[in-house]
Scaffold this active site. Structure first.
Site, PDB file in Angstrom:
ATOM      1  N   CYS A  42      -2.006  10.309   2.236  1.00 48.78           N
ATOM      2  CA  CYS A  42      -1.262   9.268   2.939  1.00 48.78           C
ATOM      3  C   CYS A  42      -0.858   8.159   1.963  1.00 48.78           C
ATOM      4  CB  CYS A  42      -2.125   8.682   4.057  1.00 48.78           C
ATOM      5  SG  CYS A  42      -1.237   7.461   5.066  1.00 48.78           S
ATOM      6  N   ASP A  44      -1.036   5.144   2.509  1.00 48.54           N
ATOM      7  CA  ASP A  44      -1.881   3.970   2.764  1.00 48.54           C
ATOM      8  C   ASP A  44      -2.439   3.404   1.448  1.00 48.54           C
ATOM      9  OD1 ASP A  44      -4.289   2.382   3.457  1.00 48.54           O
ATOM     10  OD2 ASP A  44      -3.860   3.070   5.485  1.00 48.54           O
ATOM     11  N   HIS A  98      -6.986  10.446   6.261  1.00 52.33           N
ATOM     12  CA  HIS A  98      -8.030   9.407   6.276  1.00 52.33           C
ATOM     13  C   HIS A  98      -8.195   8.865   7.685  1.00 52.33           C
ATOM     14  CE1 HIS A  98      -5.393   5.739   6.461  1.00 52.33           C
ATOM     15  NE2 HIS A  98      -4.496   6.623   6.077  1.00 52.33           N
ATOM     16  N   CYS A 101      -5.943   6.091  10.046  1.00 55.17           N
ATOM     17  CA  CYS A 101      -4.549   6.265   9.610  1.00 55.17           C
ATOM     18  C   CYS A 101      -3.583   5.716  10.676  1.00 55.17           C
ATOM     19  CB  CYS A 101      -4.273   7.747   9.369  1.00 55.17           C
ATOM     20  SG  CYS A 101      -2.617   8.052   8.700  1.00 55.17           S
TER      21      CYS A 101
HETATM   22 CO    CO Z   1      -2.548   6.857   6.743  1.00 56.71          CO
END
Ligand code: CO
Length: 214
Positions: A42, A44, A98, A101
């Site tokens: 991701c 993130d 994760h 998310c």
């Molecule tokens: Co995420």
């Protein structure tokens, strides 16, 4: 100094730190890359691939997008995967989701998110595929965590649908595909307890492209 300008200061300090340990560090790194892992994760900001895996520069090939999706019509990820398996001869492809998310959470609570709608539709498809299991989980936090895991598994399935992956697999037995989840609350990675080989074989009659060397 603002945080933007600080980056260049950080960069110079990082270069000096590397050269202090090995004055040929960048010369060696510039020669070639031979990473053993492709990490699909991701975007993130709290989940930096190299850092959580404890790997150095040159050791992991990375692709990140919102909610670590492997989408068949995404030229970007197709190019990454083809380059990784055909040219870098990567032996392990890791899809890492994760807990916590935001993309996965958005899919659990459908709303109009404009440009993100078509991207998140891939996650809603995962919800639909596993609706029966998800509907049985009454605790919202547990349902959210389970969807993170199911999404990772489905994206692993999407990896093995790709012709380049199947071709290399028939030739060499690699790449192996791995389903991971990272926990923001304790920093730990875990490999999902799922038998991907048996899951893959159960759907093989649908997705096997019958690719051979000749
Ligand atoms: Co995420």
């Amino acid at each position: 100094m603002d945080s933007y300008q600080q980056i260049f200061e950080n960069n110079r300090a990082w270069v000096q730190g590397k050269l202090a340990v090995d004055e040929h560090f960048f010369e060696k790194l510039a020669r070639d890359q031979k990473p053993h892992f492709l990490y699909i994760g991701c975007s993130d900001s709290r989940v930096p691939a190299n850092v959580i895996m404890g790997l150095d520069e040159g050791e992991v090939f990375v692709h990140r997008n919102v909610a670590n999706l492997v989408v068949a019509s995404d030229n970007n990820i197709n190019a990454v995967i083809q380059f990784a398996v055909e040219y870098l001869e990567i032996q392990h492809i890791i899809v890492c989701g994760h807990y916590g998310c935001g993309g996965v959470k958005a899919a659990l609570h459908p709303t109009d998110m404009g440009q993100l709608n078509s991207w998140l539709q891939n996650l809603r498809d995962v919800c639909r595929l596993h609706q029966e299991e998800l509907d049985q989980i009454l605790n919202p936090a547990q349902k959210y965590r389970r969807l993170v895991e199911l999404n990772v598994i489905e994206q692993c399935v999407n990896v093995i649908k790709i012709d380049h992956v199947q071709r290399k697999w028939y030739q060499t037995g690699y790449p192996q595909v791995h389903a991971w989840v990272y926990d923001l609350h304790n920093g730990l990675l875990k490999e999902l307890d799922v038998n991907l080989a048996s899951y893959f074989s159960s759907i093989r009659s649908i997705y096997d492209l019958k690719i051979s060397d000749d």
